[in-house]
Enzyme design. Structure first.
Site, short mmCIF file in Angstrom:
data_model
loop_
_atom_site.label_atom_id
_atom_site.label_comp_id
_atom_site.label_asym_id
_atom_site.label_seq_id
_atom_site.Cartn_x
_atom_site.Cartn_y
_atom_site.Cartn_z
N GLU A 275 -46.70 -68.01 53.26
CA GLU A 275 -46.87 -66.82 52.39
C GLU A 275 -45.72 -66.72 51.39
O GLU A 275 -44.90 -65.80 51.45
CB GLU A 275 -46.88 -65.55 53.26
CG GLU A 275 -47.92 -65.53 54.35
CD GLU A 275 -47.68 -64.39 55.36
OE1 GLU A 275 -46.58 -63.79 55.35
OE2 GLU A 275 -48.59 -64.13 56.14
N PRO A 276 -45.60 -67.66 50.49
CA PRO A 276 -44.48 -67.64 49.56
C PRO A 276 -44.68 -66.61 48.44
O PRO A 276 -45.79 -66.45 47.93
CB PRO A 276 -44.50 -69.05 48.97
CG PRO A 276 -45.95 -69.43 49.02
CD PRO A 276 -46.54 -68.75 50.22
N ARG A 278 -41.40 -64.99 46.28
CA ARG A 278 -40.28 -65.16 45.36
C ARG A 278 -40.18 -66.57 44.79
O ARG A 278 -39.93 -66.76 43.60
CB ARG A 278 -38.99 -64.83 46.13
CG ARG A 278 -37.74 -64.76 45.29
CD ARG A 278 -36.51 -64.69 46.19
NE ARG A 278 -36.58 -63.65 47.20
CZ ARG A 278 -36.18 -62.38 47.04
NH1 ARG A 278 -35.64 -62.01 45.90
NH2 ARG A 278 -36.29 -61.50 48.03
N ARG A 315 -33.36 -54.21 42.35
CA ARG A 315 -32.71 -55.13 43.29
C ARG A 315 -31.18 -55.01 43.32
O ARG A 315 -30.60 -54.99 44.39
CB ARG A 315 -33.14 -56.58 43.04
CG ARG A 315 -34.64 -56.80 43.23
CD ARG A 315 -35.03 -58.27 43.18
NE ARG A 315 -34.49 -59.00 44.29
CZ ARG A 315 -33.43 -59.79 44.26
NH1 ARG A 315 -32.80 -60.01 43.12
NH2 ARG A 315 -33.01 -60.38 45.34
N CYS A 345 -28.83 -41.63 36.18
CA CYS A 345 -27.68 -40.89 36.70
C CYS A 345 -27.39 -41.25 38.15
O CYS A 345 -27.50 -40.41 39.06
CB CYS A 345 -27.94 -39.40 36.58
SG CYS A 345 -28.27 -38.93 34.90
N GLU A 346 -27.06 -42.49 38.40
CA GLU A 346 -26.67 -42.97 39.73
C GLU A 346 -25.65 -44.07 39.45
O GLU A 346 -25.91 -44.95 38.62
CB GLU A 346 -27.86 -43.63 40.46
CG GLU A 346 -29.11 -42.80 40.58
CD GLU A 346 -29.07 -41.83 41.76
OE1 GLU A 346 -28.24 -42.03 42.67
OE2 GLU A 346 -29.86 -40.87 41.73
#
Ligand SMILES: Cc1ncc(COP(=O)(O)O)c(C=O)c1O
Length: 417
Positions: A275-276, A278, A315, A345-346
């Site tokens: 199940e690739p 990425r 990510r 705003c983080e």
């Protein structure tokens, strides 16, 4: 000059094409290379084909479930691994048949199981004894037998980021390896269940073969024991997880990966599923962004503020993930040290600290690379920001919008006062 020009990626798009996309579609915007997705999938498929062993490649839609990307991979012969009924619906609309789909997910709601059973998927990867029982009851009520695989937790350290490691005992995924045989034996005569496989997935962004080897050996031994005990299976689903080189370093090749899994699966005689996600789409996408402000950094260098943020690419904020950031146009400006940040705003809304970039200026276009997986799919409308558009570029540089940017009307259409 380091990072001064777009990394050799004509497979994604030339600077001129990216400029045109930015002008016509606006930024922030995801750009994917159709030829690169094809090339990656063909390389993977070729590696497994060369082993001569029965197998099926189920693309993990969670990495990038854009309808056009899923349809493209279907055209290449991929099957799919879906993580929700939403992903299953996307697969069906991309032209897949239910028998092309394996359905994974650590907590499947009753309505999801009912739909999955009714569809007759290739396999529902069950995560617990209780889930097997619920599937059995639903299938019996519907007068069908559901094809199920049991996900086992092999207690293997994927040596990836803790948030994307899934194969340790302490992780919530699957059933303990030692319990699996008993769970299956106790259910082998259930009228609603056809037990077809064992499933394992140790984590994502795995960069060495060892975790795959350990997990595969453990589930192959389990499958052999089940077979000897009178419970033959159809397949071993060894999950996804092969990493890509985001920064430096290397990852195993598709050939090494395929050869290893097949070597371990072969004695069982069971068909192999992988199940690739990425490794197929990660390097085939970038996030195109414009500099909206540059200001001095109290520490050193400067802040470069983009119109893209954690809302588009989560990510870095979520896992401290590294993405290369490069200017779209070549420049002779001096290299300076920058913290490249988003507008949200983080403080975690930061794409890269202390990056060396040719002195950025307002309105410059930058590309955040290797953003084809776990990018757009994780985007949010936090701060009432629109979801970013996605563009697919073909080999000849032609491109098309495969998802438009949402508007405030799209968002508010779901709401009322
Ligand atoms: C069950 C399962 N299969 C496959 C994948 C795809 O993994 P990757 O994108 O790392 O190949 C994931 C992602 O973590 C997953 O949870």
């Amino acid at each position: 000059m380091s990072g001064a020009r777009l990394v050799e990626s004509p497979l994604i798009a030339s600077s001129a094409v990216l400029e045109a996309i930015a002008r016509e579609v606006g930024t922030p915007c995801y750009v994917y290379s159709a030829p690169m997705i094809r090339e990656r999938f063909r390389a993977l498929a070729g590696a497994f084909a060369r082993t001569g062993y029965p197998h099926a490649l189920h693309y993990a839609m969670k990495a990038n479930s854009a309808l056009a990307v899923v349809a493209l991979l279907r055209g290449e012969g991929a099957m799919v691994d879906a993580n929700s009924i939403g992903e299953i619906d996307v697969a069906l609309r991309a032209g897949y048949a239910p028998r092309d789909v394996v359905f994974t997910g650590v907590g499947k709601a009753r309505h999801e199981l009912e739909r999955a059973v009714a569809l007759g998927l290739k396999a529902i990867n069950a995560e617990s004894a209780g889930e097997l029982d619920r599937i059995d009851a639903i299938a019996q009520a519907a007068g069908v037998r559901a094809r199920v695989a049991l996900r086992v937790n092999p207690d293997v350290d994927a040596q990836s980021h803790p948030h994307i490691s899934t194969g340790l005992k302490k992780n919530k995924f699957g059933v303990a390896l030692d319990d699996a045989a008993e769970i299956l034996r106790a259910r082998r005569d259930r009228p609603g269940l056809a037990i077809v496989g064992i499933h394992v997935h140790v984590g994502s962004q795995v960069t060495t073969l060892e975790p795959f080897r350990k997990a595969a050996e453990r589930v192959a031994a389990l499958a052999a024991a089940l077979h000897d005990g009178g419970l033959p299976l159809d397949h071993l689903d060894l999950g996804g997880g092969l990493g890509i080189p985001y920064e430096n370093g290397t990852v195993p090749s598709f050939d090494e990966y395929a050869a290893l899994l097949v070597e371990i699966a072969r004695p069982t005689g069971l068909a192999l599923i992988v199940e690739p996600g990425r490794s197929v789409v990660g390097q085939a996408g970038l996030l195109l962004a414009r500099v909206v402000d540059v200001k001095p950094h109290a520490g050193a260098g400067r802040f470069v503020i983009l119109d893209a943020g954690m809302t588009e690419l989560m990510r870095p904020a979520l896992y401290g993930a590294y993405h290369r950031i490069v200017p779209v146009h070549e420049t002779t400006r001096p290299v300076v040290t920058c913290d490249v940040v988003g507008p949200v705003c983080e403080s975690s809304d930061t794409f890269g600290r202390a990056r060396e970039l040719p002195e950025p200026a307002v309105d410059d276009l930058l590309a955040i690379l290797d953003a084809g997986a776990y990018g757009a799919v994780m985007a949010s409308a936090y701060n009432r920001r629109p979801l970013p558009p996605e563009v697919l570029v073909e080999e000849d540089g032609t491109w098309r919008v495969i998802r438009r940017r949402t508007t405030i009307d799209d968002l508010l259409a779901l709401e009322q006062i």
